[in-house]
Write a protein that holds these residues in place. Structure first.
Motif, PDB file in Angstrom:
ATOM      1  N   GLY A 102       0.809  -1.218   0.000  1.00 21.51           N
ATOM      2  CA  GLY A 102       0.000   0.000   0.000  1.00 21.51           C
ATOM      3  C   GLY A 102       0.837   1.261   0.000  1.00 21.51           C
ATOM      4  O   GLY A 102       0.371   2.326  -0.325  1.00 21.51           O
ATOM      5  N   GLN A 103       2.096   1.117   0.378  1.00 19.22           N
ATOM      6  CA  GLN A 103       2.962   2.301   0.397  1.00 19.22           C
ATOM      7  C   GLN A 103       3.576   2.599  -0.956  1.00 19.22           C
ATOM      8  O   GLN A 103       4.218   3.618  -1.135  1.00 19.22           O
ATOM      9  N   MET A 104       3.410   1.700  -1.900  1.00 23.09           N
ATOM     10  CA  MET A 104       3.994   1.928  -3.219  1.00 23.09           C
ATOM     11  C   MET A 104       3.326   3.136  -3.869  1.00 23.09           C
ATOM     12  O   MET A 104       2.119   3.309  -3.803  1.00 23.09           O
ATOM     13  N   LEU A 105       4.129   3.930  -4.510  1.00 21.82           N
ATOM     14  CA  LEU A 105       3.581   5.061  -5.227  1.00 21.82           C
ATOM     15  C   LEU A 105       3.204   4.604  -6.623  1.00 21.82           C
ATOM     16  O   LEU A 105       3.593   3.535  -7.068  1.00 21.82           O
ATOM     17  N   ASN A 106       2.463   5.428  -7.273  1.00 26.29           N
ATOM     18  CA  ASN A 106       2.107   5.123  -8.650  1.00 26.29           C
ATOM     19  C   ASN A 106       3.319   5.355  -9.552  1.00 26.29           C
ATOM     20  O   ASN A 106       3.587   6.459  -9.993  1.00 26.29           O
ATOM     21  N   VAL A 107       4.073   4.291  -9.783  1.00 31.49           N
ATOM     22  CA  VAL A 107       5.325   4.464 -10.523  1.00 31.49           C
ATOM     23  C   VAL A 107       5.086   4.776 -11.993  1.00 31.49           C
ATOM     24  O   VAL A 107       5.995   5.193 -12.700  1.00 31.49           O
ATOM     25  N   VAL A 135      -7.284  12.243  -3.125  1.00 34.64           N
ATOM     26  CA  VAL A 135      -7.977  12.192  -1.837  1.00 34.64           C
ATOM     27  C   VAL A 135      -8.873  13.434  -1.687  1.00 34.64           C
ATOM     28  O   VAL A 135     -10.037  13.346  -1.313  1.00 34.64           O
ATOM     29  N   LEU A 136      -8.326  14.590  -2.034  1.00 34.93           N
ATOM     30  CA  LEU A 136      -9.069  15.834  -1.828  1.00 34.93           C
ATOM     31  C   LEU A 136     -10.274  15.947  -2.759  1.00 34.93           C
ATOM     32  O   LEU A 136     -11.335  16.417  -2.362  1.00 34.93           O
ATOM     33  N   LEU A 137     -10.096  15.524  -4.016  1.00 34.09           N
ATOM     34  CA  LEU A 137     -11.111  15.848  -5.028  1.00 34.09           C
ATOM     35  C   LEU A 137     -11.944  14.675  -5.512  1.00 34.09           C
ATOM     36  O   LEU A 137     -13.060  14.869  -5.998  1.00 34.09           O
ATOM     37  N   LYS A 138     -11.407  13.461  -5.430  1.00 29.02           N
ATOM     38  CA  LYS A 138     -12.079  12.365  -6.135  1.00 29.02           C
ATOM     39  C   LYS A 138     -12.459  11.163  -5.289  1.00 29.02           C
ATOM     40  O   LYS A 138     -13.495  10.547  -5.526  1.00 29.02           O
ATOM     41  N   ALA A 139     -11.608  10.787  -4.364  1.00 27.86           N
ATOM     42  CA  ALA A 139     -11.786   9.497  -3.681  1.00 27.86           C
ATOM     43  C   ALA A 139     -13.151   9.404  -3.013  1.00 27.86           C
ATOM     44  O   ALA A 139     -13.711  10.406  -2.552  1.00 27.86           O
ATOM     45  N   ASP A 140     -13.694   8.190  -2.965  1.00 27.72           N
ATOM     46  CA  ASP A 140     -14.962   7.949  -2.264  1.00 27.72           C
ATOM     47  C   ASP A 140     -14.794   8.247  -0.783  1.00 27.72           C
ATOM     48  O   ASP A 140     -13.801   7.854  -0.173  1.00 27.72           O
ATOM     49  N   LEU A 141     -15.811   8.901  -0.225  1.00 29.32           N
ATOM     50  CA  LEU A 141     -15.729   9.220   1.202  1.00 29.32           C
ATOM     51  C   LEU A 141     -15.650   7.952   2.045  1.00 29.32           C
ATOM     52  O   LEU A 141     -14.995   7.926   3.088  1.00 29.32           O
ATOM     53  N   SER A 142     -16.283   6.892   1.560  1.00 29.54           N
ATOM     54  CA  SER A 142     -16.241   5.640   2.340  1.00 29.54           C
ATOM     55  C   SER A 142     -14.815   5.077   2.359  1.00 29.54           C
ATOM     56  O   SER A 142     -14.359   4.553   3.375  1.00 29.54           O
ATOM     57  N   ASP A 143     -14.092   5.211   1.225  1.00 27.95           N
ATOM     58  CA  ASP A 143     -12.698   4.758   1.202  1.00 27.95           C
ATOM     59  C   ASP A 143     -11.832   5.626   2.115  1.00 27.95           C
ATOM     60  O   ASP A 143     -10.934   5.141   2.801  1.00 27.95           O
ATOM     61  N   ILE A 144     -12.107   6.932   2.082  1.00 29.08           N
ATOM     62  CA  ILE A 144     -11.341   7.842   2.947  1.00 29.08           C
ATOM     63  C   ILE A 144     -11.545   7.451   4.405  1.00 29.08           C
ATOM     64  O   ILE A 144     -10.589   7.346   5.180  1.00 29.08           O
ATOM     65  N   ALA A 145     -12.793   7.175   4.765  1.00 30.36           N
ATOM     66  CA  ALA A 145     -13.088   6.777   6.150  1.00 30.36           C
ATOM     67  C   ALA A 145     -12.385   5.469   6.485  1.00 30.36           C
ATOM     68  O   ALA A 145     -11.862   5.290   7.588  1.00 30.36           O
ATOM     69  N   ARG A 146     -12.336   4.558   5.505  1.00 30.33           N
ATOM     70  CA  ARG A 146     -11.729   3.246   5.744  1.00 30.33           C
ATOM     71  C   ARG A 146     -10.232   3.383   6.046  1.00 30.33           C
ATOM     72  O   ARG A 146      -9.694   2.665   6.881  1.00 30.33           O
ATOM     73  N   PHE A 147      -9.556   4.318   5.351  1.00 33.35           N
ATOM     74  CA  PHE A 147      -8.115   4.458   5.572  1.00 33.35           C
ATOM     75  C   PHE A 147      -7.770   5.539   6.599  1.00 33.35           C
ATOM     76  O   PHE A 147      -6.602   5.843   6.823  1.00 33.35           O
ATOM     77  N   SER A 148      -8.806   6.162   7.193  1.00 32.69           N
ATOM     78  CA  SER A 148      -8.539   7.132   8.269  1.00 32.69           C
ATOM     79  C   SER A 148      -9.652   6.952   9.299  1.00 32.69           C
ATOM     80  O   SER A 148      -9.664   5.957   9.994  1.00 32.69           O
ATOM     81  N   ASN A 149     -10.572   7.910   9.353  1.00 33.61           N
ATOM     82  CA  ASN A 149     -11.755   7.697  10.189  1.00 33.61           C
ATOM     83  C   ASN A 149     -12.907   8.544   9.661  1.00 33.61           C
ATOM     84  O   ASN A 149     -12.758   9.308   8.705  1.00 33.61           O
ATOM     85  N   GLN A 150     -14.054   8.395  10.289  1.00 35.22           N
ATOM     86  CA  GLN A 150     -15.269   9.055   9.823  1.00 35.22           C
ATOM     87  C   GLN A 150     -15.140  10.570   9.867  1.00 35.22           C
ATOM     88  O   GLN A 150     -15.600  11.274   8.981  1.00 35.22           O
ATOM     89  N   LYS A 151     -14.462  11.075  10.884  1.00 33.87           N
ATOM     90  CA  LYS A 151     -14.343  12.538  11.037  1.00 33.87           C
ATOM     91  C   LYS A 151     -13.496  13.140   9.902  1.00 33.87           C
ATOM     92  O   LYS A 151     -13.796  14.211   9.385  1.00 33.87           O
ATOM     93  N   VAL A 152     -12.436  12.433   9.510  1.00 36.24           N
ATOM     94  CA  VAL A 152     -11.611  12.905   8.389  1.00 36.24           C
ATOM     95  C   VAL A 152     -12.457  12.947   7.119  1.00 36.24           C
ATOM     96  O   VAL A 152     -12.438  13.937   6.364  1.00 36.24           O
ATOM     97  N   ASN A 212      -1.089   6.978   0.041  1.00 42.75           N
ATOM     98  CA  ASN A 212      -0.509   5.778  -0.562  1.00 42.75           C
ATOM     99  C   ASN A 212      -1.573   4.765  -0.962  1.00 42.75           C
ATOM    100  O   ASN A 212      -1.365   3.964  -1.867  1.00 42.75           O
ATOM    101  N   ASN A 213      -2.714   4.807  -0.300  1.00 38.75           N
ATOM    102  CA  ASN A 213      -3.764   3.849  -0.658  1.00 38.75           C
ATOM    103  C   ASN A 213      -4.737   4.380  -1.699  1.00 38.75           C
ATOM    104  O   ASN A 213      -5.338   3.606  -2.440  1.00 38.75           O
ATOM    105  N   LEU A 214      -4.895   5.699  -1.737  1.00 39.22           N
ATOM    106  CA  LEU A 214      -5.935   6.244  -2.618  1.00 39.22           C
ATOM    107  C   LEU A 214      -5.358   7.030  -3.793  1.00 39.22           C
ATOM    108  O   LEU A 214      -6.088   7.693  -4.513  1.00 39.22           O
ATOM    109  N   GLY A 215      -4.058   6.960  -4.009  1.00 45.27           N
ATOM    110  CA  GLY A 215      -3.522   7.510  -5.253  1.00 45.27           C
ATOM    111  C   GLY A 215      -2.648   8.726  -5.086  1.00 45.27           C
ATOM    112  O   GLY A 215      -1.478   8.676  -5.389  1.00 45.27           O
TER     113      GLY A 215
END
Ligand SMILES: [Zn+2]
Ligand SMILES: [Zn+2]
Ligand SMILES: [Zn+2]
Length: 494
Positions: free
Chosen positions: A102-107, A430-447, A422-425
Motif C-alpha cells: 500500500g505504500q507503493m507510489l504510482n510508478v 484524496v481531496l477531489l475524487k476518492a470515495d468518502l467511504s474509502d477515505i473513512a476506511r483508511f482514516s476515520n469518519q471525522k476525516v 498511498n492507498n488512494l492515489g
C-alpha cells in the motif's frame, strides 16, 4: 489528456527554502501530491543550473525528466520515518516486505520538469520605487544558458540567491527573454502581493501596460498568488485577455501543489502549456468592443490546448488577504478600510493594504454572474463568461490536523496522510475524487466528514493579513475569539 502543473517553485539555493528542495525529492513528492509537471525554479543560479544539466534529460518536447540514475521514484516511502512536513525517508523497493504494498507510489506517473526561474526586479519608474517578481520559462537548457549570460552581461548577480535581485526593469527582462527564445514565457508572479508584485499596493503598477510597455502583448497570463482567487481577478479588465494561473510558490516539499493549474491538451509538452496560456484569456472572453491585440490574430481556433481549471487556496487563507498590521494585531475588511481609512488605530502608521482592497481599487466591474455547480460532491466556481473554472481546497495536512485534533507537524497527522495518499492515489485524488467511504476506511469518519465539508465549501476562514496566514475552520463550533467570515461572501461580493 489533462495534467496538473505547479510552475512556481524554488530550489534549495533560494533564500528561506528547505534544503530538501532537490530534483529527485521534488519528483517523489510530485507523485504523492498528484502533480505531473513541476517548475525547476532557480535556473539562474549557477550551482542549480549545473544540477539541472547533470540530473535532467531532454524529453524532446521542451520538458525534462530525471535521468534514470537520479530517479528514485521506484523507491517507496518509509512511512514510519516520514513526516508531512519533513523529508520522506526513502527505502529501496527491495526492502519492502509483504503487506506494505500500500505504500507503493504510482510508478507509472512520470514527472516532468519545466525550466523556470523567478527574478526580483527593483528599479525606479515614474518617481516610485518598484519591486516586481516575474517568472520566466524556456523550452531548452540552451536558451536558459543564453538568458543567464545576457543577465550577467547586464551586471546581474546570480550567485547569491536562487531568486536573484536585479536592477533591470520588468519590460527589459521580458525583452531579453524573448530575444533569447521567442517561445519564452514571462508571467508576473503572485500578482497582488503588497510588496513585491505587478499590482502590489506598495511598489507595483496599476496596469500591465504601465509595467511592461510595448512588451505587454507578450504577457499572456499572471499568477494569482495565494491571497487572491480567479473570481477576484475576473473583475480586472486588464486580465480579460490573459490566463489566470495558480501555482504554489512552495519553499518546501509538502507545500508543493497547494495551488496548481490543470491543463488539457493533446500532448504533454512545453508547446501545449505555452499555447494554453497564450490563448486562454481571449478564448474564454468575447472581448467585445475591445481591440484585439495583433498577436492574438494568429491563434488557430482549432487549437486544442487549454486551461481546464485551477486548484486554489482559499484566498482568505493567504497572508495578505485583508488590510492590517501584524504587530498591532489589527486587521480590517475593504469596507472598513473604505470607511475608516488606512491608518492603524494602534500605532498610527499606514496599514499594509491587503489584496482584497487592492483588487477593489483596480476592478472595473463587479462580477455577480457566478454559478456554483456541485459535481461529484465538489463545489466549483464558474463564470458566465466561460473562463476556466476553479475549485477551492484546503491542504490535506490541515484537514487532518483539525479532524484529528493534532498539530500539522505531528506523527499522527503524518501517519494518516501517508495512509490515505498511498492507498488512494495522491493528495489531489484524496481531496477531489476518492470515495468518502474509502477515505473513512483508511482514516476515520471525522476525516471523511472534513474532506466532504471542504469539497462542498462549507467551511469558515479567518482572513490572513500583513504576513499572517488566515486560519481554516472546518468545524466552526470549535471556540475562537476571532471574528469569522464566510469565504464565499468575502471573495465574491465584497
Ligand atoms: Zn516572489
Ligand atoms: Zn517565488
Ligand atoms: Zn499598527
Amino acid at each position: 489528456m489533462k495534467f496538473v502543473a505547479d510552475l512556481h517553485l524554488h530550489s534549495k539555493y533560494s533564500r528561506a527554502v528547505s534544503q530538501e528542495m532537490i530534483l529527485p525529492k521534488m519528483a517523489q513528492w510530485a507523485k504523492l501530491k498528484g502533480i505531473n509537471v513541476l517548475a525547476t525554479g532557480d535556473f539562474t543560479h549557477p550551482f542549480w543550473f549545473d544540477q539541472l544539466k547533470k540530473e535532467l534529460i531532454d524529453d524532446g518536447n521542451g520538458l525534462y525528466r530525471l535521468k534514470p540514475t537520479i530517479d528514485n521514484s521506484h523507491l517507496t516511502i518509509d512511512k514510519s520515518k516520514s513526516s508531512v512536513n519533513g523529508s520522506p525517508r526513502f527505502a529501496p523497493a527491495s526492502t519492502i516486505v509483504a503487506g506494505e504494498a500500500g505504500q507503493m507510489l504510482n510508478v507509472k506517473q512520470e514527472v516532468y520538469f519545466m525550466l523556470s526561474c523567478e527574478i526580483a526586479s527593483i528599479y525606479s519608474q515614474g518617481g516610485k520605487v518598484r519591486r516586481i517578481h516575474n517568472l520566466f520559462f524556456f523550452p531548452s537548457l540552451g536558451s536558459v544558458e543564453k538568458f543567464n549570460r545576457a543577465l550577467l552581461a547586464r551586471g546581474a548577480s546570480l550567485r547569491s540567491d536562487g531568486r536573484p535581485v536585479v536592477g533591470i526593469n520588468s519590460r527589459d527582462l521580458a525583452e531579453v527573454a524573448l530575444k533569447v527564445d521567442k517561445k519564452a514565457l514571462v508571467i508576473p508572479a503572485h500578482a497582488w502581493t503588497p510588496w513585491f508584485s505587478i499590482f502590489g499596493s506598495f511598489s507595483g503598477f496599476d496596469s500591465i501596460a504601465e509595467c511592461f510597455g510595448d512588451m505587454s502583448k507578450y504577457i499572456y497570463g499572471i499568477e494569482t498568488g495565494l491571497s487572491s482567487d480567479p473570481a477576484m481577478n475576473w473583475r480586472i479588465e486588464d486580465l480579460d485577455s490573459r490566463a489566470i494561473l495558480s501555482f504554489s510558490d512552495a519553499h518546501s516539499l509538502e507545500k508543493m501543489g497547494r495551488e496548481a493549474t490543470v491543463f488539457e491538451a493533446e500532448e504533454l509538452s512545453y508547446e501545449s502549456i505555452y499555447d494554453a496560456i497564450r490563448l486562454s484569456g481571449n478564448q474564454a472572453i468575447g472581448l467585445s468592443g475591445k481591440q484585439m491585440p495583433d498577436y492574438q490574430t494568429s491563434r488557430e481556433p482549432s487549437n486544442p490546448s487549454k486551461i481546464a481549471f485551477t486548484i486554489e487556496f482559499y484566498p482568505e487563507e493567504g497572508k495578505y488577504h485583508f488590510t492590517g498590521h501584524r504587530d498591532c494585531n489589527f486587521r480590517q475588511s475593504p469596507e472598513e478600510t473604505a470607511k475608516n481609512g488606512n491608518i492603524c488605530p494602534v500605532c498610527r502608521r499606514p496599514l499594509t493594504i491587503g489584496v482584497m482592497h487592492r483588487v477593489k481599487q483596480l476592478a472595473s466591474r463587479e462580477i455577480s454572474n457566478f454559478k456554483f455547480p456541485i459535481s461529484n460532491g465538489v463545489k466549483w466556481v464558474k463564470s458566465e463568461e466561460g473562463r476556466p473554472p476553479y475549485v477551492s481546497m484546503v491542504p490535506l495536512g490541515e484537514i487532518l490536523a483539525e479532524a484529528l485534533g493534532a498539530a500539522v507537524k505531528t506523527q499522527k497527522v503524518s501517519d494518516t496522510y501517508f495512509q490515505l495518499v498511498n492507498n488512494l492515489g495522491s493528495e489531489f485524488n484524496v481531496l477531489l475524487k476518492a470515495d468518502l467511504s474509502d477515505i473513512a476506511r483508511f482514516s476515520n469518519q471525522k476525516v471523511a466528514e472534513g474532506i466532504d465539508l471542504v469539497r462542498r465549501g462549507e467551511i469558515i476562514v479567518d482572513p490572513g493579513y500583513d504576513g499572517n496566514f488566515g486560519v481554516v475552520k472546518i468545524w466552526p463550533d470549535v471556540p475562537s475569539s476571532e471574528p469569522k467570515v464566510e469565504p464565499s461572501q468575502l471573495n465574491l461580493f465584497a
